[in-house]
Design a protein around this motif. Structure first.
Motif, short mmCIF file in Angstrom:
data_model
loop_
_atom_site.label_atom_id
_atom_site.label_comp_id
_atom_site.label_asym_id
_atom_site.label_seq_id
_atom_site.Cartn_x
_atom_site.Cartn_y
_atom_site.Cartn_z
N LEU A 1 -1.39 -2.87 3.08
CA LEU A 1 -0.20 -3.44 3.87
C LEU A 1 1.20 -1.91 4.00
O LEU A 1 1.73 -1.80 5.02
CB LEU A 1 0.67 -4.18 3.13
CG LEU A 1 0.15 -5.85 3.26
CD1 LEU A 1 0.41 -6.87 2.10
CD2 LEU A 1 0.29 -5.89 4.48
N TYR A 2 1.26 -1.08 3.52
CA TYR A 2 1.88 -0.12 2.46
C TYR A 2 1.13 0.90 3.71
O TYR A 2 2.36 1.34 4.49
CB TYR A 2 1.79 0.71 1.32
CG TYR A 2 2.56 1.52 1.18
CD1 TYR A 2 3.67 1.61 0.75
CD2 TYR A 2 1.58 2.80 1.55
CE1 TYR A 2 4.68 2.87 1.06
CE2 TYR A 2 2.75 4.10 1.10
CZ TYR A 2 4.32 4.05 1.04
OH TYR A 2 5.70 5.41 0.86
N ALA B 1 2.28 0.03 7.60
CA ALA B 1 3.57 -0.09 7.94
C ALA B 1 4.25 1.56 8.41
O ALA B 1 4.33 1.61 8.84
CB ALA B 1 4.35 -0.05 6.29
N HIS B 2 3.12 2.53 7.82
CA HIS B 2 3.41 3.61 8.29
C HIS B 2 2.72 3.99 9.38
O HIS B 2 3.53 4.75 10.19
CB HIS B 2 2.43 4.65 6.96
CG HIS B 2 3.40 4.85 5.45
ND1 HIS B 2 4.24 6.81 6.06
CD2 HIS B 2 3.52 4.85 4.67
CE1 HIS B 2 5.34 6.23 4.85
NE2 HIS B 2 4.82 5.66 4.03
N ALA C 1 7.00 -3.04 10.61
CA ALA C 1 7.02 -2.22 9.46
C ALA C 1 7.67 -3.10 7.98
O ALA C 1 6.79 -3.76 7.21
CB ALA C 1 7.32 -1.19 8.91
N ARG C 2 8.67 -3.98 8.04
CA ARG C 2 9.37 -4.56 6.96
C ARG C 2 8.78 -5.50 7.04
O ARG C 2 9.26 -5.88 5.59
CB ARG C 2 11.25 -4.79 7.59
CG ARG C 2 12.10 -5.31 6.47
CD ARG C 2 13.41 -5.60 7.46
NE ARG C 2 13.94 -4.32 7.12
CZ ARG C 2 15.01 -4.63 8.71
NH1 ARG C 2 15.48 -5.65 9.17
NH2 ARG C 2 15.37 -3.25 8.57
N TYR D 1 5.34 -6.57 6.82
CA TYR D 1 4.88 -5.65 5.66
C TYR D 1 4.99 -5.07 4.57
O TYR D 1 4.40 -5.67 3.10
CB TYR D 1 3.38 -4.52 6.56
CG TYR D 1 2.74 -4.39 7.73
CD1 TYR D 1 2.18 -6.50 7.74
CD2 TYR D 1 3.09 -3.62 8.64
CE1 TYR D 1 2.51 -5.88 9.25
CE2 TYR D 1 2.31 -3.28 9.93
CZ TYR D 1 1.42 -5.27 9.66
OH TYR D 1 0.36 -5.29 11.02
N CYS D 2 6.46 -4.29 5.05
CA CYS D 2 6.78 -4.36 3.04
C CYS D 2 7.22 -5.09 2.93
O CYS D 2 6.72 -5.26 1.70
CB CYS D 2 7.66 -3.35 3.48
SG CYS D 2 7.34 -1.35 3.67
N GLN E 1 4.43 -6.97 1.00
CA GLN E 1 3.41 -6.39 -0.44
C GLN E 1 4.03 -6.88 -0.94
O GLN E 1 3.56 -6.85 -2.93
CB GLN E 1 3.52 -5.15 0.71
CG GLN E 1 3.32 -3.97 -0.98
CD GLN E 1 3.82 -2.89 -0.45
OE1 GLN E 1 4.76 -2.02 0.53
NE2 GLN E 1 3.28 -1.50 -1.00
N VAL F 1 10.28 2.68 -0.19
CA VAL F 1 10.60 1.21 -0.12
C VAL F 1 12.58 0.43 -0.42
O VAL F 1 13.03 0.27 -1.50
CB VAL F 1 10.05 -0.51 -0.54
CG1 VAL F 1 9.53 -1.34 -0.14
CG2 VAL F 1 8.60 0.18 -0.15
N SER G 1 12.85 -2.40 3.67
CA SER G 1 12.55 -1.34 5.59
C SER G 1 11.79 -0.45 4.20
O SER G 1 12.56 0.35 3.34
CB SER G 1 13.81 -1.18 6.16
OG SER G 1 12.80 -0.07 7.18
N LEU G 2 10.66 0.22 5.13
CA LEU G 2 10.20 1.81 4.44
C LEU G 2 11.49 2.77 4.87
O LEU G 2 11.08 3.02 6.06
CB LEU G 2 8.12 1.74 5.29
CG LEU G 2 7.99 2.79 4.77
CD1 LEU G 2 7.09 2.89 3.36
CD2 LEU G 2 6.23 3.11 5.92
#
Length: 157
Positions: free
Chosen positions: A17-18, A21-22, A35-36, A38-39, A42, A61, A67-68
């Protein structure tokens, strides 16, 4: 360090998941919401299974909006000094405005990176193996003789 199968699978999922997001933010910087998500997923999985995340992951995070934090894309970074002694990196989330102050001391060592922490983890994980390791007789140069190893293997068999 050997994790239980359940924990290993959970850490693999958190890692996936990390990384997802990247990848989403690197391909399209405007896709912050995915991406948010996914984080946030996680963070939810880690909280539900009571898993500790690496400090490098937690630093990237946002605690408030999940948010990443990527400098220049979803966050701004500034270098600050307090009383001419301590240097801090101030990371500000562009989505919610939350700030993080990270210490820039090169001599600072995290507890997880210290040898004392590793020793405690080894003692807690497998107390029987430490007794076996103490029974071995190392030479002065740090290596073990083959006679000692053969004698130990024949007595334990």
């Amino acid at each position: 360090m050997a994790f239980h199968l359940k924990d290993r699978e959970a850490y693999e999922r958190l890692n996936y998941l990390y990384q997802a997001a990247h990848c989403v933010l690197s391909q399209n910087p405007n896709n912050v919401e995915l991406a948010r998500f996914y984080c946030f997923t996680q963070k939810t999985i880690a909280r539900r299974l009571v898993l500790r995340q690496d400090p490098s992951v937690k630093r990237t995070v946002c605690k408030k909006c999940c948010s990443l934090l990527i400098p220049g894309v979803t966050a701004t970074t500034r270098q600050r000094r307090k009383k001419k002694k301590n240097r801090f990196t101030v990371v500000r989330c562009l989505s919610c405005g939350q700030t993080k102050n990270l210490l820039n001391n090169p001599d600072h060592c995290l507890w997880a990176d210290r040898p004392e922490a590793q020793l405690e983890q080894r003692k807690q994980s497998d107390p029987g193996s430490s007794a076996k390791n103490q029974a071995k007789c190392p030479k002065a140069d740090g290596s073990q003789s083959s006679k000692t190893l053969d004698a130990q293997s024949s007595t334990s068999a």
